[in-house]
Design a protein around this motif. Structure first.
Motif, PDB file in Angstrom:
ATOM      1  N   LEU A  42       0.813  -1.212   0.000  1.00 16.79           N
ATOM      2  CA  LEU A  42       0.000   0.000   0.000  1.00 16.79           C
ATOM      3  C   LEU A  42       0.849   1.266   0.000  1.00 16.79           C
ATOM      4  CD1 LEU A  42      -2.745   1.429   0.215  1.00 16.79           C
ATOM      5  CD2 LEU A  42      -2.551   1.223   2.719  1.00 16.79           C
ATOM      6  N   THR A  43       1.808   1.347   0.912  1.00 11.24           N
ATOM      7  CA  THR A  43       2.556   2.592   1.104  1.00 11.24           C
ATOM      8  C   THR A  43       3.888   2.621   0.371  1.00 11.24           C
ATOM      9  OG1 THR A  43       3.619   1.707   3.090  1.00 11.24           O
ATOM     10  CG2 THR A  43       1.511   2.860   3.374  1.00 11.24           C
ATOM     11  N   GLY A  44       4.401   1.452  -0.016  1.00 13.03           N
ATOM     12  CA  GLY A  44       5.682   1.400  -0.704  1.00 13.03           C
ATOM     13  C   GLY A  44       6.881   1.434   0.219  1.00 13.03           C
ATOM     14  N   VAL A  45       6.675   1.532   1.530  1.00 17.02           N
ATOM     15  CA  VAL A  45       7.798   1.489   2.465  1.00 17.02           C
ATOM     16  C   VAL A  45       8.096   0.029   2.807  1.00 17.02           C
ATOM     17  CG1 VAL A  45       7.220   3.754   3.354  1.00 17.02           C
ATOM     18  CG2 VAL A  45       6.299   1.724   4.497  1.00 17.02           C
ATOM     19  N   ALA A  46       9.091  -0.201   3.645  1.00 13.26           N
ATOM     20  CA  ALA A  46       9.458  -1.568   4.012  1.00 13.26           C
ATOM     21  C   ALA A  46       8.346  -2.230   4.822  1.00 13.26           C
ATOM     22  CB  ALA A  46      10.758  -1.553   4.809  1.00 13.26           C
ATOM     23  N   ASN A  47       8.362  -3.575   4.797  1.00 12.94           N
ATOM     24  CA  ASN A  47       7.433  -4.316   5.649  1.00 12.94           C
ATOM     25  C   ASN A  47       8.203  -4.939   6.809  1.00 12.94           C
ATOM     26  OD1 ASN A  47       8.786  -6.472   4.509  1.00 12.94           O
ATOM     27  ND2 ASN A  47       7.063  -7.173   3.277  1.00 12.94           N
ATOM     28  N   ARG A  48       7.497  -5.730   7.608  1.00 11.96           N
ATOM     29  CA  ARG A  48       8.119  -6.306   8.809  1.00 11.96           C
ATOM     30  C   ARG A  48       9.316  -7.191   8.453  1.00 11.96           C
ATOM     31  NH1 ARG A  48       6.286  -6.907  14.007  1.00 11.96           N
ATOM     32  NH2 ARG A  48       4.186  -6.274  13.411  1.00 11.96           N
ATOM     33  N   ARG A  49       9.208  -7.933   7.334  1.00  6.18           N
ATOM     34  CA  ARG A  49      10.296  -8.831   6.943  1.00  6.18           C
ATOM     35  C   ARG A  49      11.582  -8.051   6.688  1.00  6.18           C
ATOM     36  NH1 ARG A  49      10.591 -12.314   1.283  1.00  6.18           N
ATOM     37  NH2 ARG A  49      12.810 -12.806   1.428  1.00  6.18           N
ATOM     38  N   GLN A  50      11.475  -6.963   5.918  1.00  8.44           N
ATOM     39  CA  GLN A  50      12.667  -6.177   5.626  1.00  8.44           C
ATOM     40  C   GLN A  50      13.211  -5.511   6.891  1.00  8.44           C
ATOM     41  OE1 GLN A  50      12.159  -3.329   2.489  1.00  8.44           O
ATOM     42  NE2 GLN A  50      14.263  -2.621   2.541  1.00  8.44           N
ATOM     43  N   LEU A  51      12.318  -5.110   7.788  1.00  6.13           N
ATOM     44  CA  LEU A  51      12.767  -4.512   9.044  1.00  6.13           C
ATOM     45  C   LEU A  51      13.598  -5.510   9.849  1.00  6.13           C
ATOM     46  CD1 LEU A  51      12.598  -2.149  11.117  1.00  6.13           C
ATOM     47  CD2 LEU A  51      10.569  -3.296  12.040  1.00  6.13           C
ATOM     48  N   VAL A  52      13.139  -6.754   9.932  1.00  3.06           N
ATOM     49  CA  VAL A  52      13.880  -7.783  10.680  1.00  3.06           C
ATOM     50  C   VAL A  52      15.230  -8.047  10.030  1.00  3.06           C
ATOM     51  CG1 VAL A  52      13.865 -10.214  11.361  1.00  3.06           C
ATOM     52  CG2 VAL A  52      11.780  -8.833  11.587  1.00  3.06           C
ATOM     53  N   GLU A  53      15.242  -8.143   8.676  1.00  6.43           N
ATOM     54  CA  GLU A  53      16.510  -8.398   7.982  1.00  6.43           C
ATOM     55  C   GLU A  53      17.501  -7.260   8.210  1.00  6.43           C
ATOM     56  OE1 GLU A  53      15.416  -8.963   3.933  1.00  6.43           O
ATOM     57  OE2 GLU A  53      14.687 -11.017   4.221  1.00  6.43           O
ATOM     58  N   ARG A  54      17.013  -6.033   8.142  1.00  4.89           N
ATOM     59  CA  ARG A  54      17.907  -4.882   8.355  1.00  4.89           C
ATOM     60  C   ARG A  54      18.401  -4.855   9.803  1.00  4.89           C
ATOM     61  NH1 ARG A  54      18.237   0.342   6.252  1.00  4.89           N
ATOM     62  NH2 ARG A  54      20.023   1.373   7.255  1.00  4.89           N
ATOM     63  N   ALA A  55      17.512  -5.193  10.731  1.00  2.00           N
ATOM     64  CA  ALA A  55      17.924  -5.214  12.147  1.00  2.00           C
ATOM     65  C   ALA A  55      18.986  -6.281  12.391  1.00  2.00           C
ATOM     66  CB  ALA A  55      16.710  -5.459  13.034  1.00  2.00           C
ATOM     67  N   ASP A  56      18.857  -7.416  11.696  1.00  6.88           N
ATOM     68  CA  ASP A  56      19.850  -8.485  11.855  1.00  6.88           C
ATOM     69  C   ASP A  56      21.231  -8.041  11.383  1.00  6.88           C
ATOM     70  OD1 ASP A  56      17.981 -10.176  12.902  1.00  6.88           O
ATOM     71  OD2 ASP A  56      17.538 -11.210  11.015  1.00  6.88           O
TER      72      ASP A  56
END
Length: 464
Positions: free
Chosen positions: A308-322
Motif C-alpha cells: 500500500l505505502t511502498g515502504v518496508a514491511n516487517r520482513r525487511q525490518l527484521v533483515e535490516r535489524a539483523d
C-alpha cells in the motif's frame, strides 16, 4: 577507432567468404585439369583392357551404390524429405541400370555398343533423378503413411527396367548408329548435372551437405566430359571412371553425414550458420536471464515492501535489524527504534471508508519518509502502526527525529473525498543497550512507551 575496427572486420569477413567460395570452386574443377592433361598428352596407342579389373571395379561400384541407396532411403523414412526420396531413387536407378555394364565386360569384342550403353544410360537416369530432387528441395516433407508406401519405388523400378530394355535394344545397333546414341546419353547426363548446379545457385542453399551435393554434380559433369572425349579402354576412359567414383564417394559422404546427424540434407548446418545461431541463442539467453533477474528483483521487492505505502514491511525490518545489531555491538555505535501509531485512525475508516484510510496511510508514510535520513528505515508493521530503525542514533537523537515527525504529521493536510483530514501520532522510543539487548526486547520497550504516549493523551513522544 571502433568504427575502423568494424570496417576492417567487415572487410576481412568478405574476403574470407570470397576465398572460401574460390576454394570450393577450385576443388570442384580439379578433375578438369586432369582431363585436359591426359587428353593433351596421352598416347592414343596406349590402352589398359583388363576385364577382371573392370569387373571387380564395377562390382565395388554396384555394392557402394546399393549401400548409398539404402542409407538414403533410411534418411527419407526418418525425415520425409522429398529431396531425399528422389535422391534415393537416383541411386537405385544407377545401381540397377549400371549392373549389366559389368556382366557384359567379357563380350566387349562382340558387342562394344551393348557393353558401353549401360554406363551413360545409368548416369543419365541418376542425373535426371538428382535434378528432380533439386526441384523438390523446398517441398513439404511427406507424412509418415506416404513414406511407408512402396508404389513409388515399384514404379521407379518398372521405369528402370523399361530403360534397360530400350538400352539393350539400342546396344544391338551397328557401331556407326550406336555411337551418336552414346554421345547423346552422356551429353544429357552432363547437361542435367550442370543444370542442377544452376538450380542450386538460384535456390541459394546454405546447407554444407548441399555444398557437397553441388561439388558432386560438378564432378559428375566432368566425368561425362571425360567419357565423351575418351575411347574405350584408353587412359581418359579410365580417368572418367575415376572422376565419377570421386563424385560418388563425395556424395556418399554427405549421405552418411546426414544419416548420423539429422537424417536430412536441409537441416544440417555449416559451422558459420551454427555460430550465427549460437550467437543468436546466447543473446536470447542473456535477455531471458536479465528478464529473470528483473523478475526476481521485483519479487524480492514485493516480498520486502508494503504494497500500500511502498515502504518496508516487517520482513525487511527484521533483515535490516539483523545486520545493524551486530554492527552496532561490534563498533559501539548507538542504534534506536521508534514505534509509532496513528491516533484514532479507526474513526477515519468508520467515517470515510477504507479507501480514505488507505490514502491517509500513503500520505502519512510519505511525510514520515521525508523526515528521515537515507540510512534510516521506515517500515509499516501493522494497520496504522509504523516502526523506524535509526542507525548511529542515541535516545536523544531518536527523540528529536520522533518529535520532528510528530510535528510534521500534526500540520499535514490530507484532502480526501472533498474534505481535509488531519492526523496525529503517538511515538515510543528505545535505544539498543539501555532499553534492550536484542531486537525483541528493544521492540518491547518501544511498544510500552508507545502505549504510555497513548495513555498520556496521544500526540506525543515518550522516551522513558
Amino acid at each position: 577507432m571502433d568504427e575502423q575496427q568494424g570496417e576492417a572486420g567487415w572487410l576481412i569477413q568478405r574476403l574470407t567468404l570470397a576465398y572460401h567460395r574460390l576454394l570450393i570452386a577450385g576443388f570442384a574443377l580439379t578433375p578438369l585439369i586432369a582431363i585436359a592433361y591426359v587428353y593433351s598428352f596421352q598416347d592414343p596407342a596406349l590402352r589398359f583392357e583388363h576385364h577382371l579389373f573392370h569387373e571387380v571395379a564395377i562390382g565395388i561400384a554396384i555394392a557402394l551404390s546399393a549401400f548409398a541407396t539404402y542409407v538414403t532411403w533410411r534418411c527419407y523414412r526418418a525425415s520425409g524429405e522429398v529431396f531425399l526420396r528422389w535422391l534415393a531413387l537416383g541411386f537405385l536407378g544407377f545401381t540397377v541400370i549400371y549392373l549389366p555394364h559389368g556382366f557384359l565386360t567379357r563380350i566387349v569384342d562382340e558387342g562394344l555398343a551393348l557393353f558401353l550403353i549401360f554406363g551413360p544410360a545409368s548416369r543419365l537416369v541418376m542425373a535426371a533423378c538428382f535434378f528432380i530432387a533439386l526441384l523438390r528441395y523446398r517441398a513439404l516433407p511427406d507424412v509418415l503413411p506416404v513414406r511407408c508406401r512402396y508404389q513409388f519405388w515399384l514404379a521407379g523400378l518398372g521405369v528402370f527396367m523399361l530403360i534397360m530394355g530400350i538400352a539393350a535394344y539400342l546396344g544391338q545397333l551397328p557401331w556407326a548408329q550406336a555411337r551418336p546414341v552414346l554421345v547423346g546419353l552422356e551429353t544429357g547426363a552432363m547437361l542435367l548435372s550442370l543444370a542442377g548446379i544452376l538450380v542450386m545457385a538460384v535456390l541459394r542453399t546454405r546447407s554444407p551437405l548441399m555444398t557437397v551435393y553441388m561439388v558432386s554434380l560438378a564432378v559428375f559433369a566432368q566425368a561425362s566430359l571425360a567419357f565423351l572425349l575418351a575411347t574405350p579402354w584408353n587412359h581418359l576412359w579410365w580417368l572418367g571412371h575415376g572422376i565419377f567414383a570421386a563424385g560418388f564417394f563425395m556424395l556418399s559422404y554427405g549421405i552418411v553425414q546426414a544419416f548420423h546427424t539429422t537424417r536430412s540434407f536441409s537441416t544440417v548446418y555449416s559451422q558459420m550458420d551454427m555460430m550465427a545461431q549460437l550467437r543468436e541463442q546466447q543473446a536470447w539467453t542473456q535477455e531471458a536471464l536479465l528478464q529473470v533477474q528483473e523478475a526476481n528483483r521485483k519479487l524480492e521487492q514485493l516480498a520486502s515492501t508494503d504494497a500500500l505505502t511502498g515502504v518496508a514491511n516487517r520482513r525487511q525490518l527484521v533483515e535490516r535489524a539483523d545486520m545493524e545489531l551486530p554492527r552496532s555491538e561490534r563498533h559501539g555505535a548507538p542504534l534506536s527504534l521508534l514505534c509509532m501509531d496513528l491516533d484514532h485512525f479507526k474513526r477515519i475508516n468508520d467515517d470515510y471508508g477504507h479507501l480514505a484510510g488507505d490514502e491517509v496511510l500513503k500520505q502519512v508514510a510519505e511525510a514520515i519518509q521525508q523526515s528521515l535520513r537515507p540510512s534510516d528505515l521506515l517500515a509499516r508493521v501493522g494497520g496504522e502502526e509504523f516502526h523506524v530503525l535509526l542507525p548511529d542514533t542515541d535516545l536523544a537523537g531518536a527523540r528529536d527525529v520522533a518529535e520532528r515527525i510528530r510535528v510534521k504529521l500534526e500540520g499535514l493536510d490530507i484532502p480526501v473525498q472533498g474534505v481535509v483530514l488531519h492526523v496525529t501520532v503517538s511515538v515510543g522510543c528505545a535505544q539498543l543497550g539501555p532499553d534492550g539487548a536484542d531486537m525483541k526486547s528493544l521492540t518491547h520497550t518501544a511498544d510500552e512507551r508507545l502505549y504510555q504516549a497513548k495513555a498520556l493523551g496521544r500526540n506525543r513522544v515518550v522516551i522513558a
